[in-house]
Design a protein around this motif. Structure first.
Motif, short mmCIF file in Angstrom:
data_model
loop_
_atom_site.label_atom_id
_atom_site.label_comp_id
_atom_site.label_asym_id
_atom_site.label_seq_id
_atom_site.Cartn_x
_atom_site.Cartn_y
_atom_site.Cartn_z
N LEU A 402 0.81 -1.25 0.01
CA LEU A 402 0.07 -0.02 -0.10
C LEU A 402 1.10 1.43 -0.09
CD1 LEU A 402 -2.95 -0.85 2.45
CD2 LEU A 402 -3.12 -0.76 0.13
N SER A 403 2.03 1.15 0.74
CA SER A 403 2.84 2.53 0.72
C SER A 403 3.36 2.76 -0.61
CB SER A 403 4.00 2.07 1.71
OG SER A 403 3.29 2.00 3.03
N ARG A 404 3.76 1.50 -1.32
CA ARG A 404 4.23 2.06 -2.72
C ARG A 404 3.29 2.67 -3.62
NH1 ARG A 404 7.18 -2.81 -6.11
NH2 ARG A 404 8.97 -1.78 -4.51
N GLU A 405 1.89 2.28 -3.45
CA GLU A 405 0.91 2.73 -4.34
C GLU A 405 0.43 4.31 -3.79
OE1 GLU A 405 -3.97 2.10 -5.16
OE2 GLU A 405 -2.74 0.51 -3.97
N ILE A 406 0.78 4.52 -2.47
CA ILE A 406 0.59 5.78 -2.10
C ILE A 406 1.62 6.81 -2.52
CG2 ILE A 406 0.30 7.28 0.10
CD1 ILE A 406 -1.03 4.78 1.60
N CYS A 407 2.82 6.14 -2.58
CA CYS A 407 4.18 6.92 -2.87
C CYS A 407 3.92 7.45 -4.27
CB CYS A 407 5.15 5.98 -2.45
SG CYS A 407 6.72 7.00 -2.88
N GLU A 408 3.43 6.36 -5.17
CA GLU A 408 3.26 6.74 -6.48
C GLU A 408 2.20 7.81 -7.01
OE1 GLU A 408 2.33 2.97 -8.37
OE2 GLU A 408 4.61 2.40 -8.08
N LEU A 409 0.93 7.60 -6.08
CA LEU A 409 0.00 8.91 -6.09
C LEU A 409 0.28 10.10 -5.80
CD1 LEU A 409 -3.04 6.42 -5.00
CD2 LEU A 409 -2.72 7.11 -7.35
N SER A 410 1.16 10.00 -4.75
CA SER A 410 1.63 11.08 -3.84
C SER A 410 2.57 12.05 -4.89
CB SER A 410 2.19 11.18 -2.59
OG SER A 410 1.42 10.42 -1.70
N PHE A 411 3.30 11.23 -5.52
CA PHE A 411 4.40 11.86 -6.59
C PHE A 411 3.58 12.52 -7.68
CE2 PHE A 411 7.10 11.83 -10.21
CZ PHE A 411 8.25 12.51 -9.87
N GLN A 412 2.58 11.86 -8.31
CA GLN A 412 1.70 12.34 -9.31
C GLN A 412 1.03 13.68 -8.88
OE1 GLN A 412 -0.96 9.35 -10.56
NE2 GLN A 412 0.87 7.94 -11.25
N THR A 413 0.57 13.69 -7.55
CA THR A 413 -0.09 14.69 -6.90
C THR A 413 0.79 16.16 -6.87
OG1 THR A 413 -1.75 13.12 -5.53
CG2 THR A 413 -1.39 15.57 -5.06
N ARG A 414 2.02 15.79 -6.41
CA ARG A 414 2.99 16.82 -6.39
C ARG A 414 3.31 17.59 -7.64
NH1 ARG A 414 9.32 16.46 -4.69
NH2 ARG A 414 9.13 16.11 -6.80
N GLN A 415 3.55 16.43 -8.80
CA GLN A 415 3.68 17.18 -9.83
C GLN A 415 2.27 18.02 -10.51
OE1 GLN A 415 6.94 16.74 -10.24
NE2 GLN A 415 7.08 15.74 -12.26
N LEU A 416 1.33 17.53 -10.12
CA LEU A 416 0.11 18.30 -10.69
C LEU A 416 -0.18 19.63 -9.82
CD1 LEU A 416 -2.59 15.45 -11.02
CD2 LEU A 416 -1.46 16.56 -12.83
N VAL A 417 0.25 19.57 -8.41
CA VAL A 417 0.22 20.66 -7.81
C VAL A 417 1.31 21.72 -8.18
CG1 VAL A 417 0.24 21.77 -5.49
CG2 VAL A 417 -0.90 19.71 -5.81
N GLU A 418 2.30 21.14 -8.55
CA GLU A 418 3.43 22.11 -8.97
C GLU A 418 3.12 22.80 -10.46
OE1 GLU A 418 8.04 21.80 -10.38
OE2 GLU A 418 7.30 20.17 -9.25
N ASN A 419 2.40 22.07 -11.23
CA ASN A 419 2.23 22.70 -12.46
C ASN A 419 1.03 23.72 -12.24
OD1 ASN A 419 3.85 21.13 -14.07
ND2 ASN A 419 2.18 19.50 -14.34
N GLU A 420 -0.10 23.15 -11.43
CA GLU A 420 -1.06 24.22 -10.96
C GLU A 420 -0.48 25.59 -10.51
OE1 GLU A 420 -3.46 21.95 -8.62
OE2 GLU A 420 -4.48 20.76 -10.23
N TYR A 421 0.46 25.34 -9.49
CA TYR A 421 1.24 26.67 -8.97
C TYR A 421 1.80 27.36 -9.84
CZ TYR A 421 4.46 29.58 -6.13
OH TYR A 421 5.29 30.42 -5.57
N ASN A 422 2.43 26.86 -10.77
CA ASN A 422 3.31 27.57 -11.91
C ASN A 422 2.21 28.37 -12.76
OD1 ASN A 422 5.80 26.71 -11.05
ND2 ASN A 422 5.99 24.85 -12.31
N ALA A 423 1.17 27.59 -13.16
CA ALA A 423 0.01 28.22 -13.71
C ALA A 423 -0.61 29.46 -12.96
CB ALA A 423 -0.80 27.35 -14.45
N GLY A 424 -0.54 29.40 -11.59
CA GLY A 424 -1.26 30.42 -10.98
C GLY A 424 -2.51 30.29 -10.41
N THR A 425 -2.68 28.82 -10.46
CA THR A 425 -4.00 28.29 -10.13
C THR A 425 -4.11 27.65 -8.73
OG1 THR A 425 -3.73 26.18 -11.29
CG2 THR A 425 -5.01 28.21 -12.22
#
Length: 478
Positions: A402-425
């Motif tokens: 489960l930790s491996r799955e959560i880790c993969e999801l968390s990494f994807q989430t951070r990438q999306l949030v980073e893109n949203e932050y760079n876009a100003g949203t």
């Protein structure tokens, strides 16, 4: 004469020192200055050892650990006691020598004649005894000593089991700290990247100063965490070095530990198989069984005090005497000697001694009952250890998956949030949150992987397998 005495003393000293000889540890424990210790007085890892594996660490610990080596001498003690119990079947022989001289003067009332006499007596003798019958007391003592020896051997084997587990735990702790260090370094690099981008945006007027300060704080927190992790790594190497018996108290800088491998997410067959193996293999349980036998024979041996003992007594003696008389009509000297050999059987039977023998039986029975219940508790402890280790392994594997799955999801989430932050949203707080979740997930995964390794070591110790139980037995997928 003096040379002969010195030679005899030298021979006796050599014999005594030979009996007391044992391999001392290289460490000069009687020295108070560590910095002046010579290399020959230290225990160190081989200079050509670059990477320390778990198997190699356990091998070094078994060879060098002072606690384990000291426990091994209990077997020598028990073996000496066992061999000593055979002496009850051997005859005894005692040598004795007596020398006596006497001087006398006799005065006569009829005249002034005085008679002086001198006598000398030399009496060497040999005597001994052979115990013929003692109501099986010697036999019970011999058997009790035999199983005491077997118990001592089992105790050493159990110390080996526990040392292997302790080394595995200490080794895996370092692997966990190393994994946490990689996570912390990755976090620091990410914070540096975000800080550079925020500073560029601030100069261009596209962001707030609070965002720049936020990433500076996260960077400093990451550096602070790294300092703590580096200490944990150093402390872990100290602990492992102690188990390995290294006199420097730490692993050399050139020795590295490999990173923990990703688990295969497999689980073992039914727990009953391992309970059976543990009941057959665990040295602490085997030792308690041997100890129970020793106490049984000790208990039966107390009954011998109620019976008679028969012994064969023998002696060989020689008596040499000489007398000299001066004065009077009996002046002169005479000498003579005589020798003899005596033997016979003697029997004794203590009929009453204030119930002392009776209470010895009661005490021995109480000791026997105590060990019997300790064996029962040890039996339950073995089963509990196996079940706990088994469930720990199952739980650790499930957590890692489960930790491996959560880790993969968390990494994807951070990438999306980073893109949203760079876009100003997205706000910077959302970036912090996503980064925190990712770091937590990565640490949980690293902990779960190490927990699997610890659970393997725990199960190996609970069952006491010479090889890794998890890798040796057939597996099935979770």
């Amino acid at each position: 004469m003096k040379i002969k005495v010195l030679s005899a003393f030298a021979v006796i000293s050599t014999m005594i020192s030979g009996c007391m000889d044992y391999p001392r540890p290289p460490l000069a424990v009687d020295q108070n200055d560590y910095t002046k210790l010579a290399e020959r007085d230290k225990i160190m890892l081989p200079a050509d050892l670059k990477e320390l594996t778990l198997a190699k660490a356990q091998e070094i610990a078994l060879a060098n650990n002072p606690d384990f080596k000291s426990i091994q001498f209990t077997v020598d003690t028990a073996r000496a006691r066992y061999y000593q119990s055979f002496s009850g079947y051997a005859p005894t022989l005692n040598a004795k020598m007596s020398i006596a001289q006497s001087f006398n003067k006799m005065y006569s009332s009829s005249n002034s004649d005085r008679t002086r006499s001198q006598s000398e007596n030399y009496r060497p003798s040999l005597s001994g005894q052979l115990l013929v019958f003692d109501c099986l007391a010697r036999e019970m003592n011999l058997l009790a000593s035999k199983y005491d020896l077997k118990n001592a051997e089992s105790e050493v084997e159990d110390a080996r089991r526990l040392l292997l587990r302790a080394v595995a735990y200490a080794y895996n702790d370092i692997l966990l700290y190393q994994a946490q260090k990689k996570i912390a370094l990755a976090q620091i690099e990410y914070s540096k990247q975000m800080l550079r981008e925020a500073e560029d945006k601030l100069r261009a007027g596209n962001t707030l100063l609070s965002d720049v300060l936020n990433f500076r704080v996260t960077l400093r927190n990451g550096e602070l965490n790294l300092i703590k992790i580096n200490y944990n790594i150093a402390a872990g190497r100290f602990v492992l070095a102690g188990y390995l018996g290294l006199t420097d108290g730490t692993l050399p800088d050139w020795v590295t530990l490999p990173d923990a491998e990703a688990p295969d997410f497999k689980i073992l067959p039914d727990v009953g198989i391992y309970i059976d193996q543990a009941l057959a293999n665990r040295p602490d349980l085997r030792g308690m069984r041997e100890l129970l036998k020793a106490y049984k024979y000790a208990y039966w041996g107390t009954y011998s005090a109620f019976g008679p003992t028969v012994s064969l007594d023998y002696s060989l003696s020689y008596d040499q005497s000489r007398s000299i008389v001066h004065g009077g009509n009996n002046s002169g000297s005479s000498s003579g000697g005589s020798g003899g050999f005596d033997y016979g059987l003697s029997a004794s039977w203590n009929l009453f001694n204030g119930f002392s023998d009776y209470f010895n039986v009661k005490a021995a029975l109480a000791n026997l009952a105590q060990v019997d219940y300790e064996l029962a508790q040890n039996y339950i402890t073995v089963i509990t250890d196996v079940r706990t280790a088994y469930e720990n392994y199952v739980s650790s594997v499930e957590q890692a998956k489960l930790s491996r799955e959560i880790c993969e999801l968390s990494f994807q989430t951070r990438q999306l949030v980073e893109n949203e932050y760079n876009a100003g949203t997205a706000l910077v707080t959302r970036v912090n949150e996503a980064e925190t979740y990712l770091i937590e997930a990565q640490n949980n995964l690293a902990t779960a992987i190490i927990n699997i390794e610890n659970a393997k070591a725990q199960l190996d110790a609970a069952v006491y397998s010479e090889q890794n139980i998890v890798n040796k037995q057939p597996n099935r997928e979770i």
